[in-house]
Design a protein around this motif. Sequence first.
Motif, PDB file in Angstrom:
ATOM      1  N   PHE A 132     -30.239  38.794  28.028  1.00 59.36           N
ATOM      2  CA  PHE A 132     -28.931  39.440  28.003  1.00 59.36           C
ATOM      3  C   PHE A 132     -28.814  40.529  29.063  1.00 59.36           C
ATOM      4  O   PHE A 132     -27.718  40.889  29.470  1.00 59.36           O
ATOM      5  CB  PHE A 132     -28.629  39.996  26.610  1.00 59.36           C
ATOM      6  N   HIS A 165     -21.760  42.127  23.199  1.00 58.56           N
ATOM      7  CA  HIS A 165     -20.815  43.151  22.765  1.00 58.56           C
ATOM      8  C   HIS A 165     -19.829  42.575  21.765  1.00 58.56           C
ATOM      9  O   HIS A 165     -19.435  43.242  20.815  1.00 58.56           O
ATOM     10  CB  HIS A 165     -20.069  43.735  23.965  1.00 58.56           C
ATOM     11  N   LEU A 166     -19.420  41.340  21.986  1.00 55.52           N
ATOM     12  CA  LEU A 166     -18.495  40.712  21.052  1.00 55.52           C
ATOM     13  C   LEU A 166     -19.151  40.602  19.685  1.00 55.52           C
ATOM     14  O   LEU A 166     -18.533  40.903  18.657  1.00 55.52           O
ATOM     15  CB  LEU A 166     -18.064  39.335  21.566  1.00 55.52           C
ATOM     16  N   GLU A 167     -20.387  40.166  19.666  1.00 55.54           N
ATOM     17  CA  GLU A 167     -21.099  40.030  18.387  1.00 55.54           C
ATOM     18  C   GLU A 167     -21.253  41.397  17.718  1.00 55.54           C
ATOM     19  O   GLU A 167     -21.141  41.512  16.492  1.00 55.54           O
ATOM     20  CB  GLU A 167     -22.478  39.393  18.603  1.00 55.54           C
ATOM     21  N   GLU A 213     -29.067  28.812  26.242  1.00 52.34           N
ATOM     22  CA  GLU A 213     -29.107  28.154  24.929  1.00 52.34           C
ATOM     23  C   GLU A 213     -30.176  28.759  24.043  1.00 52.34           C
ATOM     24  O   GLU A 213     -29.936  29.024  22.864  1.00 52.34           O
ATOM     25  CB  GLU A 213     -29.391  26.659  25.101  1.00 52.34           C
ATOM     26  N   TYR A 231     -34.327  38.855   5.810  1.00 50.92           N
ATOM     27  CA  TYR A 231     -34.189  37.440   5.443  1.00 50.92           C
ATOM     28  C   TYR A 231     -35.031  37.089   4.218  1.00 50.92           C
ATOM     29  O   TYR A 231     -34.585  36.337   3.349  1.00 50.92           O
ATOM     30  CB  TYR A 231     -34.618  36.549   6.611  1.00 50.92           C
ATOM     31  N   LEU A 258     -29.073  32.199  22.882  1.00 51.24           N
ATOM     32  CA  LEU A 258     -27.914  32.209  21.990  1.00 51.24           C
ATOM     33  C   LEU A 258     -28.248  31.708  20.592  1.00 51.24           C
ATOM     34  O   LEU A 258     -27.714  32.200  19.600  1.00 51.24           O
ATOM     35  CB  LEU A 258     -26.786  31.361  22.582  1.00 51.24           C
ATOM     36  N   VAL A 259     -29.139  30.732  20.527  1.00 51.94           N
ATOM     37  CA  VAL A 259     -29.399  30.131  19.227  1.00 51.94           C
ATOM     38  C   VAL A 259     -30.105  31.107  18.288  1.00 51.94           C
ATOM     39  O   VAL A 259     -30.065  30.957  17.077  1.00 51.94           O
ATOM     40  CB  VAL A 259     -30.196  28.814  19.402  1.00 51.94           C
ATOM     41  N   ARG A 260     -30.711  32.149  18.858  1.00 49.71           N
ATOM     42  CA  ARG A 260     -31.421  33.111  18.013  1.00 49.71           C
ATOM     43  C   ARG A 260     -30.775  34.493  18.029  1.00 49.71           C
ATOM     44  O   ARG A 260     -31.398  35.489  17.644  1.00 49.71           O
ATOM     45  CB  ARG A 260     -32.882  33.220  18.465  1.00 49.71           C
ATOM     46  N   ILE A 261     -29.530  34.523  18.442  1.00 46.93           N
ATOM     47  CA  ILE A 261     -28.910  35.836  18.625  1.00 46.93           C
ATOM     48  C   ILE A 261     -28.798  36.609  17.322  1.00 46.93           C
ATOM     49  O   ILE A 261     -28.979  37.833  17.282  1.00 46.93           O
ATOM     50  CB  ILE A 261     -27.542  35.708  19.330  1.00 46.93           C
ATOM     51  N   TYR A 262     -28.509  35.919  16.230  1.00 47.93           N
ATOM     52  CA  TYR A 262     -28.374  36.645  14.967  1.00 47.93           C
ATOM     53  C   TYR A 262     -29.717  37.120  14.448  1.00 47.93           C
ATOM     54  O   TYR A 262     -29.832  38.206  13.892  1.00 47.93           O
ATOM     55  CB  TYR A 262     -27.649  35.799  13.927  1.00 47.93           C
ATOM     56  N   GLU A 263     -30.729  36.293  14.636  1.00 46.32           N
ATOM     57  CA  GLU A 263     -32.066  36.733  14.244  1.00 46.32           C
ATOM     58  C   GLU A 263     -32.448  37.990  15.018  1.00 46.32           C
ATOM     59  O   GLU A 263     -33.065  38.917  14.472  1.00 46.32           O
ATOM     60  CB  GLU A 263     -33.097  35.637  14.519  1.00 46.32           C
ATOM     61  N   VAL A 309     -24.010  25.645  20.092  1.00 45.92           N
ATOM     62  CA  VAL A 309     -24.826  26.805  20.421  1.00 45.92           C
ATOM     63  C   VAL A 309     -23.959  27.922  20.955  1.00 45.92           C
ATOM     64  O   VAL A 309     -24.052  29.069  20.522  1.00 45.92           O
ATOM     65  CB  VAL A 309     -25.909  26.429  21.456  1.00 45.92           C
ATOM     66  N   PRO A 357     -13.492  39.253  26.498  1.00 41.48           N
ATOM     67  CA  PRO A 357     -14.831  38.708  26.283  1.00 41.48           C
ATOM     68  C   PRO A 357     -15.707  39.579  25.381  1.00 41.48           C
ATOM     69  O   PRO A 357     -16.664  39.089  24.811  1.00 41.48           O
ATOM     70  CB  PRO A 357     -15.423  38.629  27.695  1.00 41.48           C
ATOM     71  N   GLU A 358     -15.371  40.833  25.246  1.00 39.93           N
ATOM     72  CA  GLU A 358     -16.205  41.685  24.397  1.00 39.93           C
ATOM     73  C   GLU A 358     -15.668  41.801  22.975  1.00 39.93           C
ATOM     74  O   GLU A 358     -16.227  42.520  22.160  1.00 39.93           O
ATOM     75  CB  GLU A 358     -16.349  43.070  25.027  1.00 39.93           C
ATOM     76  N   GLY A 359     -14.590  41.119  22.698  1.00 40.44           N
ATOM     77  CA  GLY A 359     -14.109  41.079  21.312  1.00 40.44           C
ATOM     78  C   GLY A 359     -13.563  42.394  20.801  1.00 40.44           C
ATOM     79  O   GLY A 359     -13.828  42.762  19.652  1.00 40.44           O
ATOM     80  N   PRO A 413     -21.570  39.891  28.040  1.00 41.97           N
ATOM     81  CA  PRO A 413     -20.393  40.384  27.308  1.00 41.97           C
ATOM     82  C   PRO A 413     -20.382  39.921  25.857  1.00 41.97           C
ATOM     83  O   PRO A 413     -19.855  40.613  24.988  1.00 41.97           O
ATOM     84  CB  PRO A 413     -19.199  39.785  28.061  1.00 41.97           C
ATOM     85  N   HIS A 414     -20.970  38.757  25.612  1.00 43.02           N
ATOM     86  CA  HIS A 414     -20.887  38.209  24.261  1.00 43.02           C
ATOM     87  C   HIS A 414     -21.753  38.967  23.278  1.00 43.02           C
ATOM     88  O   HIS A 414     -21.485  38.955  22.077  1.00 43.02           O
ATOM     89  CB  HIS A 414     -21.252  36.729  24.284  1.00 43.02           C
TER      90      HIS A 414
END
Lengths: 111, 212
Positions: free
Chosen positions: A63, A74-76, A37, B166, A40-45, B115, B128-130, A71-72
Amino acid sequence: MIFERLKRALARMLARPDEHSVRAADTDAQAEPLSCEEALVRIYEYMDGELDHLSTAQIEEHFRVCARCYPHLHLERNFRVRVQTALGRSEVPEDLRERVLDILARDSPSG
Amino acid sequence: MSGDADGRSGDTRASERTTARQRFEAEALPHLEAVYRFALRLAGSPDAAEDLVQETYLRAWRAWAQYTPGTRARSWLFTICRNVFLRSREREQRHERVVGTEAPRQDAGAGGPAVVNPVWSAANDTDPEGTFFAELLDETVLEAVDELPEEYRTAVILSDLEGLGYQEIAEVMDVPVGTVKSRLFRGRRRLQKRLYEYAVEMGYIMPRGESV
């Protein structure tokens, strides 16, 4: 400019685990492992390069070791690259510059 | 402005204007393409975007005396462009959904966005990797971007396309940094969800729970 930042972010994300372990960052990261958690909550930062050194190291470490989250990332990344490419490919009209210069030229100061 | 009250001749003023114009062009014109791409996403059509860009540069030129040279002309132009767009939108009385300057959520619970990204969960079994994002056409991606409320769309564009930090985005949008973070988080999530939906429609990914 955007590609430079993207390259930096990709380099961080794809850095091999071995390279991580020889750096001082590893000590920081091991001091306080993040939960899923928290990472993930700061993944964009993190991807935007807005985090301080410690937070960046902590998230990278999460990660690196978390099989569920990895894997996520990579998705991002795939999402971001797709959006950037689409946005950047919009064609700019060839005569736009000329028209802007023309408007500026015709803007004479009033009395 | 009176005639020769300050003692300077018309020729001197004209040549000062020319010099100022040259400096303006040297500093502002390099960002023309970036401003156009931004305007295109705000205004929605190439014609409207061109009008917006011309208006932006005209106002920028008129406000040139208030601009401090070397301090991020690109952000300054984005700010003007967005403000021109918002004012014209108000005048035309279009009512887009307003997102507002919601306070950032430090704790992800308590009714904030989930989250764990729902698209991650949905894609987890099959992709899963999009990789499905790469299958989408540019026009599909842009359509989804344009569906975002302006506050989300602007934040995402300034970050993803223009690479603004930002703090810079906060200045362009005249909101706190926390609000920028929130808009980016929510905007990207919403955009991802929309792209996932398009991908399912097009068969680039099987929806969760369905077998091949």
